[in-house]
Design a protein around this motif. Sequence first.
Motif, mmCIF file in Angstrom:
data_model
loop_
_atom_site.group_PDB
_atom_site.id
_atom_site.type_symbol
_atom_site.label_atom_id
_atom_site.label_comp_id
_atom_site.label_asym_id
_atom_site.label_seq_id
_atom_site.Cartn_x
_atom_site.Cartn_y
_atom_site.Cartn_z
ATOM 1 N N ARG A 35 28.552 -29.251 -35.916
ATOM 2 C CA ARG A 35 28.620 -29.517 -37.349
ATOM 3 C C ARG A 35 29.719 -30.524 -37.629
ATOM 4 N NH1 ARG A 35 29.307 -24.152 -40.455
ATOM 5 N NH2 ARG A 35 29.266 -25.620 -42.162
ATOM 6 N N ARG A 36 29.508 -31.318 -38.639
ATOM 7 C CA ARG A 36 30.497 -32.307 -39.036
ATOM 8 C C ARG A 36 31.635 -31.608 -39.764
ATOM 9 N NH1 ARG A 36 31.839 -35.814 -43.202
ATOM 10 N NH2 ARG A 36 30.430 -34.868 -44.688
ATOM 11 N N ARG A 37 32.872 -31.951 -39.399
ATOM 12 C CA ARG A 37 34.030 -31.373 -40.064
ATOM 13 C C ARG A 37 34.185 -31.985 -41.445
ATOM 14 N NH1 ARG A 37 36.716 -26.877 -38.200
ATOM 15 N NH2 ARG A 37 38.654 -27.625 -39.037
#
Length: 166
Positions: A35-37
Amino acid sequence: IKGTAGYGSGGSQVKRELVFPMESIEATTPVLYKRRRLGKNDVTPVDAWRIMMALKSGLLAETTWGLDMLNILLFDDSTIAYFGLVHLPGLMDILLEHMRRSLSEMLDPPIPPPFSDPVPDLSPADLGAVDKVPDPKDRLTILKSQDYTLRTRKGHTVTIAQDSSD
């Protein structure tokens, strides 16, 4: 025998893969993706005091939102200076209280509910039923007045009739 795998011999053990039936939940493989931070630009501007009040509220949705926002903003290097303990004196206490509460829910034995105890067998309650017919001669005089035991105030005679079902 030298060099064979076994207990205590220092050799490597063969790891066998477990095979589960296709229709079982254990056979389902997880979908793994990174997942993208999120950073401070991905969330709306929020005051640090609002995060503290959300954590103090104790409500599940507010606490979850507060912890998520704190996690996002502390990951960003440009906003980490705003969350120093000098600026927010009660932040550490709130976070420790949440940690203490979570650990006590996981580790402490569950407290039985108050109504889980078996109900003791009680004798029937006295609902004011007359067990024996009162004796008119067995009385205590409290006030000096006429005797209304076998006569009403209007002068009618009072009789005690025995019920046939008694």
